[in-house]
Design a protein around this motif. Structure first.
Motif, PDB file in Angstrom:
ATOM      1  N   THR A 105       0.824  -1.220   0.000  1.00 46.23           N
ATOM      2  CA  THR A 105       0.000   0.000   0.000  1.00 46.23           C
ATOM      3  C   THR A 105       0.851   1.260   0.000  1.00 46.23           C
ATOM      4  N   ASP A 106       1.928   1.265   0.765  1.00 46.71           N
ATOM      5  CA  ASP A 106       2.766   2.457   0.901  1.00 46.71           C
ATOM      6  C   ASP A 106       3.984   2.435  -0.009  1.00 46.71           C
ATOM      7  N   SER A 107       4.022   1.537  -0.968  1.00 53.97           N
ATOM      8  CA  SER A 107       5.170   1.439  -1.858  1.00 53.97           C
ATOM      9  C   SER A 107       5.236   2.647  -2.787  1.00 53.97           C
ATOM     10  N   ALA A 108       6.457   3.065  -3.118  1.00 57.69           N
ATOM     11  CA  ALA A 108       6.633   4.170  -4.069  1.00 57.69           C
ATOM     12  C   ALA A 108       6.170   3.767  -5.467  1.00 57.69           C
ATOM     13  N   VAL A 109       6.242   2.479  -5.773  1.00 58.85           N
ATOM     14  CA  VAL A 109       5.786   1.962  -7.064  1.00 58.85           C
ATOM     15  C   VAL A 109       4.353   1.478  -6.913  1.00 58.85           C
ATOM     16  N   PRO A 110       3.383   2.042  -7.640  1.00 60.60           N
ATOM     17  CA  PRO A 110       1.986   1.616  -7.493  1.00 60.60           C
ATOM     18  C   PRO A 110       1.791   0.183  -7.969  1.00 60.60           C
ATOM     19  N   THR A 111       1.002  -0.573  -7.221  1.00 53.28           N
ATOM     20  CA  THR A 111       0.777  -1.968  -7.557  1.00 53.28           C
ATOM     21  C   THR A 111      -0.699  -2.216  -7.845  1.00 53.28           C
ATOM     22  N   ALA A 112      -0.982  -3.344  -8.488  1.00 58.41           N
ATOM     23  CA  ALA A 112      -2.349  -3.728  -8.812  1.00 58.41           C
ATOM     24  C   ALA A 112      -2.922  -4.588  -7.700  1.00 58.41           C
ATOM     25  N   SER A 113      -4.225  -4.496  -7.512  1.00 56.94           N
ATOM     26  CA  SER A 113      -4.885  -5.255  -6.457  1.00 56.94           C
ATOM     27  C   SER A 113      -5.184  -6.680  -6.868  1.00 56.94           C
ATOM     28  N   ALA A 114      -5.037  -6.998  -8.135  1.00 52.20           N
ATOM     29  CA  ALA A 114      -5.332  -8.348  -8.632  1.00 52.20           C
ATOM     30  C   ALA A 114      -4.109  -8.895  -9.351  1.00 52.20           C
ATOM     31  N   ALA A 115      -2.990  -8.930  -8.653  1.00 54.20           N
ATOM     32  CA  ALA A 115      -1.734  -9.325  -9.279  1.00 54.20           C
ATOM     33  C   ALA A 115      -1.698 -10.798  -9.650  1.00 54.20           C
TER      34      ALA A 115
END
Length: 447
Positions: free
Chosen positions: A28-38
């Motif tokens: 959630t707090d990563s500098a790189v945005p991630t997907a919720s359905a990886a």
């Protein structure tokens, strides 16, 4: 870093839905945005035997009831690695489209090919917002990274669009592509070994519905090795024709950043010598945003090349025996250095909300070439001046620019300067000349 509690044994196997929730909660707090359905959204496919998360491969296992599961510890490790990545949103790398770019060599069986995926999606659908979502409305990601939130689109001349991603993300995706390649190679090796030693009725790997093999998580991948000047003094025109060169290059870490897997052989286009294997990110970092036959725009990333990472880049450029012997740089590099360093005090400034801001954008052009130093002249100008001016800052003869660079090099990177000099190598041609054709498109042959 926030965490979401997952029921069950820590380090055991969890469902794909639980893995999605864990990945989203941990990053959630990563500098790189991630997907919720990886794990459950395209291009992730558990049936292939693995899922990419950042630069890591997470194995998938077909458990009881036909459900696919993943090791919780591997998801946590991938999240920890991603959270450690620092991203500068202003440090961008162009990812396409490239006009007249040749087809690059790809390892067969590597589905990621993230540059091609992004380019095809954007070209087919016409807009980042539409391209980033599939027909069913679910977000489209690459290696668990939500690239749509950080993609930058730039338009030139109101018609020509280019797409950019932060350099940290480019390195992550390059690492993911390399890791996937190594994983598939290891899987193929394990498959051949199992076929040779076990009866056909007891295969160690099951065939997925799409024809690919599920991969055993205990198949190790070959670790990358650091580059130790193995290609020193080699000519690119010779190495590029040898079979297996690309495979050999992919086995090294990048000689500049020393973190990402190498992908290409960087070489000096004036003298033809190989510098070192580098990743795609570092291979583009030294280039300006515009380069013509005798004219370049000096982009802001030169601040990093000539300030914060000076010694590393100068050492890399001087891996070319021609540049090292003459204690200089290729003409476009020397021109950029002259505009950015030698003419810095001449650049006018304008009032800004926080002090004063340098005027416009620097551009440097030249007449003649390094083959005729007496007639070669560098002209440094300012474009896009807020007051509407386009002024010439300086005209610097090539020999004067080269002498200024030698003096600056001795003060800034004495170790690099000490290794240079005319007595270091015999047999160099008396006249340097560009010997390599453009390999990148967009008129970047001089680099």
């Amino acid at each position: 870093m926030s965490e979401r509690v997952i029921p069950g044994r820590t380090g055991g196997l969890i469902t794909l839905g639980a893995a999605d929730a864990l990945w989203a909660g941990l990053t959630t707090d990563s500098a790189v945005p991630t997907a919720s359905a990886a794990f459950t959204c395209s291009p992730a496919d558990a049936r292939a035997g693995y899922v990419l998360l950042g630069g890591r491969v997470v194995a998938t296992v077909k458990a009881g009831g036909g459900q696919w599961r993943v090791p919780e510890t591997e998801v946590r490790r991938a999240a920890a690695e991603l959270n450690a990545v620092e991203m500068d949103r202003q440090d961008l790398v162009r990812i396409g489209p490239f006009r007249d770019a040749p087809q690059q060599e790809h390892t067969e069986g590597t589905p990621l090919r993230w540059r091609r995926r992004i380019t095809q999606e954007l070209q087919e659908l016409g807009a980042p917002e539409r391209a980033a979502r599939r027909e069913d409305g679910r977000p489209y990601h690459l290696a668990g990274i939500d690239w749509r939130r950080i993609l930058v689109e730039q338009t030139h001349d109101r018609t020509r669009r280019t797409w950019w991603l932060p350099r940290a993300v480019v390195r992550l995706l390059d690492a993911a592509e390399h890791t996937e390649t190594q994983w598939l190679k290891a899987a193929l090796t394990c498959q051949k070994s199992a076929t040779a030693t076990e009866p056909p009725s007891h295969p160690r790997q099951a065939r997925a519905a799409d024809g690919r093999q599920t991969t055993s998580p205990d198949c190790p991948t070959t670790p990358l090795r650091p580059y130790n000047e193995e290609l020193k003094g080699h000519l690119y025109s010779v190495l590029s024709r040898k079979p297996g060169t690309s495979r050999k290059v992919a086995g090294w870490t990048c000689a500049v950043c020393r973190t990402a897997p190498a992908a290409v052989l960087d070489h000096c286009h004036e003298h033809g010598y190989v510098r070192a294997p580098v990743c795609h990110s570092c291979n583009t970092q030294e280039r300006p945003d515009h380069l013509y036959s005798n004219d370049i725009r000096v982009a802001h990333h030169y601040t990093r090349l000539f300030h914060t990472h000076t010694a590393d880049w100068l050492r890399h450029w001087h891996r070319c025996p021609g540049c090292r012997t003459r204690t200089t740089l290729p003409l476009p590099h020397l021109a950029a250095w002259t505009a950015h360093i030698a003419c810095r005090s001449l650049r006018p400034t304008h009032r800004a909300p926080r002090g004063r801001k340098p005027c416009g954008v620097l551009r440097v052009s030249w007449t003649g070439s390094q083959n005729a130093p007496r007639s070669c002249l560098l002209t440094v100008t300012v474009d896009f001046c807020p007051s509407g001016e386009h002024r010439v800052l300086a005209r610097v003869p090539y020999r004067e620019a080269a002498e200024r660079f030698r003096t600056w090099l001795a003060e800034t990177a004495p170790a690099v300067a000490a290794a240079a000099g005319p007595d270091r190598l015999d047999g160099l041609p008396t006249r340097s000349r560009p010997v390599i054709a453009d390999t990148s498109g967009e008129g970047l042959a001089l680099f």
